[in-house]
Structures are given as C-alpha cells and as structure tokens.
Design a protein around this motif. Structure first.
Motif: not given
Ligand SMILES: *[C@@H]1O[C@H](CO)[C@@H](O)[C@H](O)[C@H]1NC(C)=O
Ligand SMILES: *[C@@H]1O[C@H](CO)[C@@H](O)[C@H](O)[C@H]1NC(C)=O
Ligand SMILES: *[C@@H]1O[C@H](CO)[C@@H](O)[C@H](O)[C@H]1NC(C)=O
Ligand SMILES: *[C@@H]1O[C@H](CO)[C@@H](O)[C@H](O)[C@H]1NC(C)=O
Length: 465
Positions: A205-220
């Motif tokens: 799996e390709s590793i998402p950029p840091l900003s995407e990792i953070l967004k997925g967890y904190y912004i929903f």
C-alpha cells in the motif's frame, strides 16, 4: 532512539516555512498545523514518498543541525518550533499543544513520534518496537516515579483551558503540571493509534502524506441519525477505546519498566535504577491510568464549551449517590454532531436555565452529545437542578436531542450506560447497586426522557420501577 527523526521534521518543515512565507495563521489548532504540513508537502512536490522522507531515518544529521541554527535565528520561524516543542511555563501555560476539532487538546510531539515510529517500521518491515515507549511509556514511567509520594490521582494530568476555542492561542493548566498532562496523554494515544495503523498497512500500500494521515483521523463528518455508529476507520473521539484495544493485551507494567530501563541507560539517571519502590509505583500508577483514561469517557470541561460562571455558592453532593436520572434536552431537539455544535447547545441551555429560569447554573450534572463526548454540567460534586425533589440523591444526565420517537446513536447510549456508569461506580461517586430512572418516574408533569428513550433505558441493568 528515533527522536532524531522528529528533530529532522521540525527543522525541515521549519526551513520550508521560513523561505516560502506561507500564510499560516499561528492559531494553536490542529487545522493550522495540518495546513502548514500541507504547504510543506506542496513545496516539496506532490510526492507521497516525501512524507516518508521527512519522517524516515535522518541520515543527514549535520545538514539538519546547521539548518536548525540558521532557522532558530530567523524571526519568522516560530510555528513548527512552538507547535512541536512541549513545555509548561512557570505561570502554568502549556505549549506544544493544539486544539483538535473534536475539542481535545493534544500534544504534538508524542503524536508525531508515534507516526514516525509507525512509518519507520512499515517501510523497513520491522516491528514497531519504539511505539509504546515514545508515545506513552516514557511519560507514564517518569510521572509515576517522580511523584511517588503523591496520591496516584495526582500523578497524571491535569487538563486546562484555552483562552478562546475558536481562536486558540494560550492554553492554561488547572493546577501544577505533571510530566503526563492530559494533552501529552491524548497526543500519546493518538500517536500509538496512528503509528499502529501505519505499521499494519500492507507493504504494497502506498503511504499517504502526513497531512492526509492527520486529516483522516481528526477531520470527519458525522451523519445525522448515526453519529459514531458504524463509522469505519480510526477517528479521534474513539481514542480511548482504540488505544485500550491496542495496549491492553500487552503487559503494561513490564513495558513501562523496560522503557524506564532504557531511559536510565540513555539518560544515565541512576536514581531510577536504584529505586526499589518502582514496581509498586508503576502498578498503582497504571491502575489510576486505566481508571482515569480508559474506564471513564472523555468529559469536555466547562471552560471548553464556554460556560458562564455559576451564580451563587455550589452545594456539595454527599457521595456516593444512589440514583441516576436520565433526561433528554427536548430543545435543542437535534442531536449535536460536532464539538462546536454541542458546545453551542450547552451554552444555550445554560443561558436558558440561568436567565429564563433564574437558576444558578445549567441544571444537569452531565450532558451526552452525539459527537462521541460527554459535556460537564455541574459535574460530579455539586447538587444540580434536574429532577424535582431528588437533586441531592442522584446525578441528572441528559442526552442532547428530542428522543420522543427516535433514539440517540448506540455510541451515545453507551457513553452513559457503560462509560459514565463504570466511571461513576469505579470512582466511588455512585453505589454499585444504584437505581436508574427516567425523569418522568420522579415527577408527574413530564414525558422526559421521551417515549423512545424511556423504553430503551427501561431495559438497562439498574433500571427500577
Ligand atoms: C544568532 O544571532 C545572534 C545575534 O544576532 C548571533 O550572535 C548568533 O551568533 C547567531 N547564532 C547562530 C547559530 O547563527
Ligand atoms: C419531538 O419529537 C416529537 C415526535 O417526533 C414531535 O412530535 C415534537 O414536535 C418534537 N418536539 C420538538 C421540540 O422538536
Ligand atoms: C444496595 O446495597 C446496600 C449495601 O449492600 C444495601 O443496604 C441496599 O439496600 C442496596 N440497595 C438497593 C436499592 O438494592
Ligand atoms: C402528581 O400530580 C398530582 C396533581 O397535580 C399531585 O397531587 C401529586 O402529588 C403528584 N404526584 C407526584 C408524585 O408528584
């Protein structure tokens, strides 16, 4: 240890910030931090591997070190440095923390260390050995040891208050800080959750950029009628249960002990090695940690939702109580699905209770939102105004919404039925054979908590006619 890598992120991100002068606000919230990370990623090119590079092993330490000195002398460099560097000032301001969209204040250093440890392990295909020590283990071990002479409840925390939750700049703690402030614990939990998630990504799996990792967890966005039910994936309001499911299978006492041994080796703090009370201190401390951060739900404190001070002197409850009364708010009639939304509902209720009803404060002891959080009303220790004639024998807990014909989400129901109950009973605030009732059973002028919710709670353990 991998703290070298973190140092590297700080420097490199800082470097780019300085020279591109992006319009990054200096608000201490997660959105600003993510925005800044994103800008750096854009500058660096749309290359996902860039994130790995930031966070991977830093093989150009000397270049980074000379960058740092240059940067530290540049007046515009401040955001990343301040955002990541955790300190508590003499006047009790905690820095290196940001306000997440869910209303939680999180220290960035343990969060980033967890992500980094996860990425390192994933890219190298090795186990994430440093994950627990870097995120929580060191913090817990050191706070339990250094505060051995204090009661266990004093060895963790505290939480604090922002000057303004819409434009957060200054975060002040309630009482003198331990090494393990709430923000450091929450950052550590988030770090371990995201780090573990990254380790478990398939190698292909390709590793998402840091900003995407953070967004997925904190912004929903939560959906009306569903809240946190059936929401796949890892999101911040679930940090307590997620971190528990990762860590509980481990022997935490051994893990913390091993972390301390490593700390002792690296930092040459001999007093740790020679201290014979370590085992006991860790055992007591971990017991308190489990009680405070895993058995109890996260409760959004009054200052965080913008409570007005109460009028008049609080009347203390005499604990433990033997009743729990369940309410719905009726108005606001819609379930609240985010921190700003729930906080607005809390302020509206307090205004109504104080101004229109002439009460000294919001009436409820606690209020359950549909955003995954419980909101503090008058709290555990003060007599509320929720159930006529019974206010001093029980807590009054209300669900935000109108539950005449629909139910709160399963997740919200569980916040009361399981979490608040185990927290109250475990903390000696409610007797274990307490009586649970709907508001309508205590007085005869209301249908509160609504037909649907009443029928639901009448099937709960501890419910009595
Ligand atoms: C930083 O600036 C000060 C004063 O301008 C100077 O004395 C110092 O040598 C500089 N430090 C570095 C590492 O460049
Ligand atoms: C509450 O829900 C009931 C049943 O759906 C409805 O009749 C009533 O008008 C609602 N009240 C408010 C204030 O929304
Ligand atoms: C709860 O337990 C206490 C002590 O065992 C007992 O005195 C009391 O009657 C019980 N209350 C109820 C409601 O069962
Ligand atoms: C219910 O209402 C009646 C009439 O208003 C009143 O006399 C009675 O005391 C009430 N009962 C309770 C339990 O409040």
């Amino acid at each position: 240890m991998t703290s070298l890598g973190l140092f590297f992120i700080v420097t490199l991100l800082g470097y780019c910030t300085v020279y591109s002068r992006p319009a990054v606000g200096h608000l201490r919230n997660m959105d600003s931090f993510i925005q800044a990370v994103q800008q750096v990623e854009e500058i660096a090119g749309h290359d996902d591997a860039m994130t790995v590079h930031f966070l991977g092993t830093s093989h150009i330490y000397t270049a980074a070190a000379s960058l740092e000195t240059a940067i530290l002398n540049t007046s515009s460099f401040s955001f990343f440095d301040k955002a990541l560097h955790h300190i508590v000032t003499d006047n009790g301001e905690e820095r290196g923390v940001v306000l997440a969209p869910d209303g939680t204040t999180v220290a960035l250093a343990p969060l980033m260390l967890g992500i980094e440890a996860g990425l390192n392990a994933q890219t190298e295909g090795t186990p994430a050995v440093g994950l627990f020590p870097l995120t929580l283990g060191r913090t817990l071990g050191l706070t339990f040891l250094s505060l051995q002479d204090f009661p266990p409840s004093y060895r963790l925390g505290p939480n604090g208050c922002w000057d303004n939750t819409e434009h957060p700049k200054v975060f002040k703690l309630y009482r003198p800080a331990t090494i393990a402030t709430d923000a450091v614990i929450y950052g550590g939990m988030d770090g371990i959750i995201l780090g573990t998630h990254l380790v478990n990504l398939a190698k292909s799996e390709s590793i998402p950029p840091l900003s995407e990792i953070l967004k997925g967890y904190y912004i929903f966005n939560l959906l009306e009628g569903k809240g946190l039910d059936d929401l796949p994936g890892k999101i911040s309001p679930k940090r307590r249960e997620l971190s528990r499911s990762i860590l509980e299978p481990l022997n935490l006492q051994n893990e913390v002990m091993e972390t301390l041994a490593l700390v002792w080796k690296l930092e040459r703090t001999e007093w740790i090695a020679f201290d014979t009370g370590i085992g006991q201190a860790l055992k007591e401390g971990l017991k308190e940690f489990v009680k405070k951060y895993w058995d109890c739900p996260q409760i959004i404190p009054r200052c965080q939702w913008g409570a007005k001070p109460r009028d008049g002197t609080p009347i203390p409850l005499s604990l433990p109580l033997d009743h729990l009364f369940v309410h719905h708010t009726y108005t606001p009639s819609a379930p609240c699905l985010s921190f700003p939304d729930c906080a607005r509902g809390m302020r509206a209720m307090q205004r109504y209770h104080q101004e229109d009803r002439g009460w000294s404060d919001i009436g409820y002891s606690f209020v359950v939102g549909s955003d995954g959080y419980v909101y503090e009303g008058v709290g555990w220790n003060t007599v509320g105004r929720h159930t006529r004639g019974q206010n001093s024998i029980g807590y009054g807990v209300s669900f935000i919404g109108n539950y005449s014909s629909v139910l709160p989400s399963r997740y919200s129901l569980d916040l009361l039925r399981r979490w608040m109950v185990q927290c109250a009973v475990g903390g000696g605030r409610l007797v274990s054979n307490f009586t649970l009732k709907g508001h309508r059973q205590a007085v005869n002028y209301t249908t509160c908590p609504g037909d649907a919710l009443f029928s639901e709670i009448s099937r709960w353990e501890n419910f009595r006619e």
